[in-house]
Scaffold this motif. Structure first.
Motif, PDB file in Angstrom:
ATOM      1  N   ARG A   9       5.880  34.883  50.747  1.00 57.37           N
ATOM      2  CA  ARG A   9       5.680  36.128  50.596  1.00 57.37           C
ATOM      3  C   ARG A   9       5.965  37.106  51.862  1.00 57.37           C
ATOM      4  NH1 ARG A   9       0.467  35.300  48.429  1.00 57.37           N
ATOM      5  NH2 ARG A   9       0.589  35.108  46.374  1.00 57.37           N
ATOM      6  N   GLU A  16      18.595  39.524  43.175  1.00 57.06           N
ATOM      7  CA  GLU A  16      18.789  39.848  41.582  1.00 57.06           C
ATOM      8  C   GLU A  16      19.533  38.372  40.937  1.00 57.06           C
ATOM      9  OE1 GLU A  16      18.400  42.227  39.643  1.00 57.06           O
ATOM     10  OE2 GLU A  16      18.099  43.797  41.211  1.00 57.06           O
ATOM     11  N   ASP A 182      10.083  40.091  41.446  1.00 62.28           N
ATOM     12  CA  ASP A 182      10.733  41.320  41.194  1.00 62.28           C
ATOM     13  C   ASP A 182      11.690  41.579  42.261  1.00 62.28           C
ATOM     14  OD1 ASP A 182      11.567  44.050  40.672  1.00 62.28           O
ATOM     15  OD2 ASP A 182       9.642  44.537  39.464  1.00 62.28           O
ATOM     16  N   ALA A 184      13.451  44.450  42.674  1.00 65.93           N
ATOM     17  CA  ALA A 184      13.233  45.627  42.864  1.00 65.93           C
ATOM     18  C   ALA A 184      12.128  46.087  44.168  1.00 65.93           C
ATOM     19  CB  ALA A 184      13.097  46.647  41.948  1.00 65.93           C
ATOM     20  N   THR A 185      11.255  45.437  43.926  1.00 61.72           N
ATOM     21  CA  THR A 185       9.931  45.725  44.346  1.00 61.72           C
ATOM     22  C   THR A 185       9.634  44.683  45.604  1.00 61.72           C
ATOM     23  OG1 THR A 185       8.431  44.305  43.160  1.00 61.72           O
ATOM     24  CG2 THR A 185       8.737  46.924  42.716  1.00 61.72           C
ATOM     25  N   GLY A 186      10.167  43.126  45.448  1.00 64.04           N
ATOM     26  CA  GLY A 186      10.032  42.317  46.352  1.00 64.04           C
ATOM     27  C   GLY A 186       8.652  41.471  45.922  1.00 64.04           C
ATOM     28  N   GLU A 187       8.012  41.823  44.674  1.00 69.99           N
ATOM     29  CA  GLU A 187       6.847  41.053  44.349  1.00 69.99           C
ATOM     30  C   GLU A 187       6.892  39.663  44.034  1.00 69.99           C
ATOM     31  OE1 GLU A 187       2.766  41.583  42.055  1.00 69.99           O
ATOM     32  OE2 GLU A 187       4.507  42.718  41.104  1.00 69.99           O
TER      33      GLU A 187
END
Ligand code: 5GP
Length: 197
Positions: A9, A16, A182, A184-187
Motif C-alpha cells: 500500500r 495500467e 485501480d 487511476a486512484t492507486g487503491e
C-alpha cells in the motif's frame, strides 16, 4: 501477511494493464529484513513439511528464495531461462510464457540438482496467470520430485493462476493477494487471509 500488505500500500505502484510495480522493495531493490519476515511466515505456514530444497526461477525469484532457503537451512536451486532448446540430456526442460515480457522462454534445471528424493518448496515473487509456476511444476514432475508447497509474495487474485494451482490440491501460500487495484486512484484491495499473520 499484514506487514507485506502495508508495504505494498505504501510503496507499490499500480500501473495500467493490471501491473503492480514493487521494484523499490521486492524485485529490483530488495528489502532483506522484509524478506526475512516473509521467510519466517512461510516457515510457520509450511511447518511439518519435509522440505529439503527451495526451487525458484531467475531472476526476480532468486533474492526471496535465497532468504527462505537460509531460514529453512536448505539449498536453493533456480531454473534458468535458456536461449534455445538444447538437447543436453543432463537438463530437465520446459517452456514458460512470460507475463511481463510477452515472450516464450525455454527453462532448464540440471538433473544433478532436482531428483526423486527432493521435497521442494517453490518460491516466486508474483503469481499472475500461473505460467511460471506451471513450468516449475513441470520441471519438478520430470525430476520425480515432491512439491510440498508453493510460497508467493504477491498473487494477483483477479488473474487465474491462483485458482488453477489450488484446484490441483497444492498448498499455495501467497503472502498478499490483490483482489483489485485501480491505476487511476492507486487503491489496492487485498483478500483477507485470517490464517496468516
Ligand atoms: P505468471 O507466469 O503467473 O503469469 O506471471 C508470473 C511472473 O510474471 C512473475 O515471476 C513476475 O516476474 C511477473 N509478473 C506478473 N505480474 C506482474 C506484476 O503485476 N508486476 C510485476 N512486477 N511482475 C509481474
Amino acid at each position: 501477511m499484514k506487514l507485506l500488505e502495508d508495504r505494498i500500500r505504501k510503496d507499490g505502484i499500480v500501473r495500467e494493464g493490471g501491473v503492480l510495480k514493487v521494484d523499490s522493495f521486492i524485485n529490483h531493490q530488495m528489502d532483506i529484513p522484509l524478506f526475512r519476515e516473509m521467510a519466517r511466515e512461510w516457515k510457520r505456514l509450511f511447518a511439518g513439511k519435509p522440505i529439503n530444497k527451495v526451487l525458484t526461477i531467475e531472476a526476480s525469484g532468486i533474492g526471496i528464495a535465497a532468504v527462505v532457503a537460509s531460514e529453512l537451512d536448505v539449498p536453493v536451486v533456480f531454473a534458468k531461462k535458456a536461449m534455445s532448446i538444447n538437447l543436453d540430456y543432463d537438463n530437465y526442460e520446459t517452456q514458460i510464457q512470460s507475463f511481463t515480457h510477452k515472450k516464450i522462454y525455454n527453462v532448464i534445471v540440471s538433473k544433478k540438482f532436482l531428483t526423486p528424493s527432493d521435497h521442494i518448496l517453490i518460491i516466486d515473487d508474483f503469481l499472475a496467470n500461473g505460467c511460471a509456476l506451471m513450468g516449475l511444476l513441470d520441471l519438478a514432475k520430470e525430476a520425480g520430485a515432491t512439491v510440498e508447497g508453493i510460497g508467493i509474495a504477491v498473487e494477483k487474485g483477479f488473474q487465474p493462476g491462483g485458482a488453477m494451482i489450488r484446484q490441483r490440491g497444492i498448498q499455495l501460500e501467497s503472502l498478499a493477494i490483490v483482489e483489485s487495484m485501480d491505476a487511476a486512484t492507486g487503491e489496492i484491495v487485498f483478500r483477507p487471509q485470517p490464517h496468516q499473520s
